[in-house]
Structure formats: C-alpha cells, structure tokens
Design an enzyme around this catalytic site. Structure first.
Site, PDB file in Angstrom:
ATOM      1  N   CYS A  36      16.474 -30.677   5.910  1.00 55.33           N
ATOM      2  CA  CYS A  36      16.112 -31.135   4.568  1.00 55.33           C
ATOM      3  C   CYS A  36      14.618 -31.388   4.396  1.00 55.33           C
ATOM      4  O   CYS A  36      14.159 -31.663   3.295  1.00 55.33           O
ATOM      5  CB  CYS A  36      16.879 -32.403   4.213  1.00 55.33           C
ATOM      6  SG  CYS A  36      16.466 -33.773   5.293  1.00 55.33           S
ATOM      7  N   CYS A 107      21.193 -36.695   8.788  1.00 56.68           N
ATOM      8  CA  CYS A 107      20.273 -37.765   8.399  1.00 56.68           C
ATOM      9  C   CYS A 107      20.300 -38.903   9.406  1.00 56.68           C
ATOM     10  O   CYS A 107      19.262 -39.485   9.726  1.00 56.68           O
ATOM     11  CB  CYS A 107      20.636 -38.324   7.034  1.00 56.68           C
ATOM     12  SG  CYS A 107      21.018 -37.068   5.822  1.00 56.68           S
TER      13      CYS A 107
HETATM   14 FE1  FES Z   1      17.166 -35.583   4.386  1.00 55.34          FE
HETATM   15 FE2  FES Z   1      19.184 -37.213   4.456  1.00 55.34          FE
HETATM   16  S1  FES Z   1      18.991 -35.460   3.235  1.00 55.34           S
HETATM   17  S2  FES Z   1      17.411 -37.315   5.609  1.00 55.34           S
END
Ligand code: FES
Length: 211
Positions: A36, A107
C-alpha cells in the site's frame, strides 16, 4: 455507517498509545509496505544489562489497522526483553486487538516488522548479532528492498533504482539510477546507508548516483 473494525481497534486508532519519537533512541527502524506504500517508524530504548525494552514509541503513516497495531505492539513489547519482543507475532497483535479484518493483515505485519527491525538495529549497533552471515550482494539487495522510493511508494529494488551493487573487502558500493541532484537523492542515500552500515562485517558504505 458500519465500520469493518471492532471497538478495541477503533479505540487504539482514536487514542494510540506511545505515539511519537525518542530522541537518540537505542534502536530505530522505518518499514514501508509494498502492498500500500504506507510506512511505520519504531523507536526503542533498551536497558543494557537486562536487555529489557524500557521505552518504545511509534509513528505511522498508515491506515487505522496500522495505527492500532503500532499502538498495541508498544504495549505488548514494553518491559519485555528484546528476545521476547522479537517473538511477538502479528497473530498475537491481532488477537490483542480482538481481531483485524484479514484483508488488513499486511498492515499489522508492517508494524511488527517495524518493531523487529528496530530491535535488529539495536543488536547490530551493539554487536549482538549472533548469526555471522557474510554480507553478499544478495544480502545488500534484500536490505535495499526495505528502502522506499518516495516517487512510487514502492521499494527501490522493485522500482529499478538500484543500478549495481558491489561488496568487496568490507566495502559496499551501490549505484543508484538517479542524478545526484535529484530531489529525493539525499533521502534515499541516507536511508540506504542506515540499512547497511551496521552490518557486522562492513566498514564502509558508499551510495553513489549516476551523474
Ligand atoms: Fe497501508 Fe494499512 S493499508 S498500512
């Protein structure tokens, strides 16, 4: 609106514990997520005799799960020895939070990796690393995979910024495929150096740029 998060996660997200930095910490690390592009930094202080974590702080540039996990791992690790803290798994963190949505596993992994890397940073700085694996080109590349390319939000290896790597007589030379005056050159250099300079058999790290 229904949140995908339970109350414990939301509570840690709204009131995260131990947020911030430690000045001159004994160990610190920043981890980025290839999934992400988010980042988390973890800082620790360690009592040299007992090897217990006396203070731990974190900063997150991630989502609610990341912040909640960062918060919970500071609570789980404070007062533990570094060996105990290294063994904290994302499963434990997730359980302590009453469960995270599975899609958010990366995450919490990111926050755990931040803690483990901060401990490793402490161990390397204090000559405590027991596995004396010789530093090879592969080891260097693996570490560079943890350095984010701020232009892409992905690591510098995945984004082809590493032009060449050489390891010889305790000296590492990395050539980065960017001009020296690029706006992110200094940041990348600093981060790459930090990742490499404490390797037990390395005495010099040179990060160079293509002209
Ligand atoms: Fe990036 Fe959770 S979506 S740390």
């Amino acid at each position: 609106m229904a949140f995908p998060y339970n109350e414990i996660v939301l509570e840690h997200f709204r009131n995260p514990r131990n947020v911030g930095t430690i000045e001159n910490p004994d160990g610190k690390a920043t981890e980025g997520s290839p999934a992400c592009g988010d980042m988390v930094s973890v800082y620790i202080n360690v009592e040299p005799e007992t090897k217990k974590i006396t203070d731990v702080k974190f900063e997150s540039y991630g989502c609610a799960s990341n912040i909640a996990t960062g918060s919970i791992i500071t609570e789980l690790s404070k007062g533990k020895t570094i060996d105990e803290a290294k063994k904290i798994t994302w499963k434990e963190a997730s359980e302590a939070l009453g469960g995270l949505p599975p899609i958010k596993a990366h995450c919490s992994v990111l926050a755990i990796e931040g803690l483990r890397s901060a401990i490793l940073n402490y161990e390397e700085k204090h000559g405590l690393v027991t596995s004396k694996e010789a530093t090879t080109e592969e080891v260097v590349r693996k570490r560079l995979k943890r350095v984010m390319n701020p232009m892409k939000g992905l690591d510098m290896v995945a984004t082809n910024l590493v032009k060449s790597v050489e390891v010889k007589d305790g000296v590492i030379r990395v050539v980065v495929d960017l001009p020296e005056d690029h706006q992110f050159a200094a940041t990348i250099k600093e981060e790459a150096k930090e990742r490499l300079e404490n390797l037990w058999d390395i005495k010099e790290v040179n990060i160079d740029f293509v002209k």
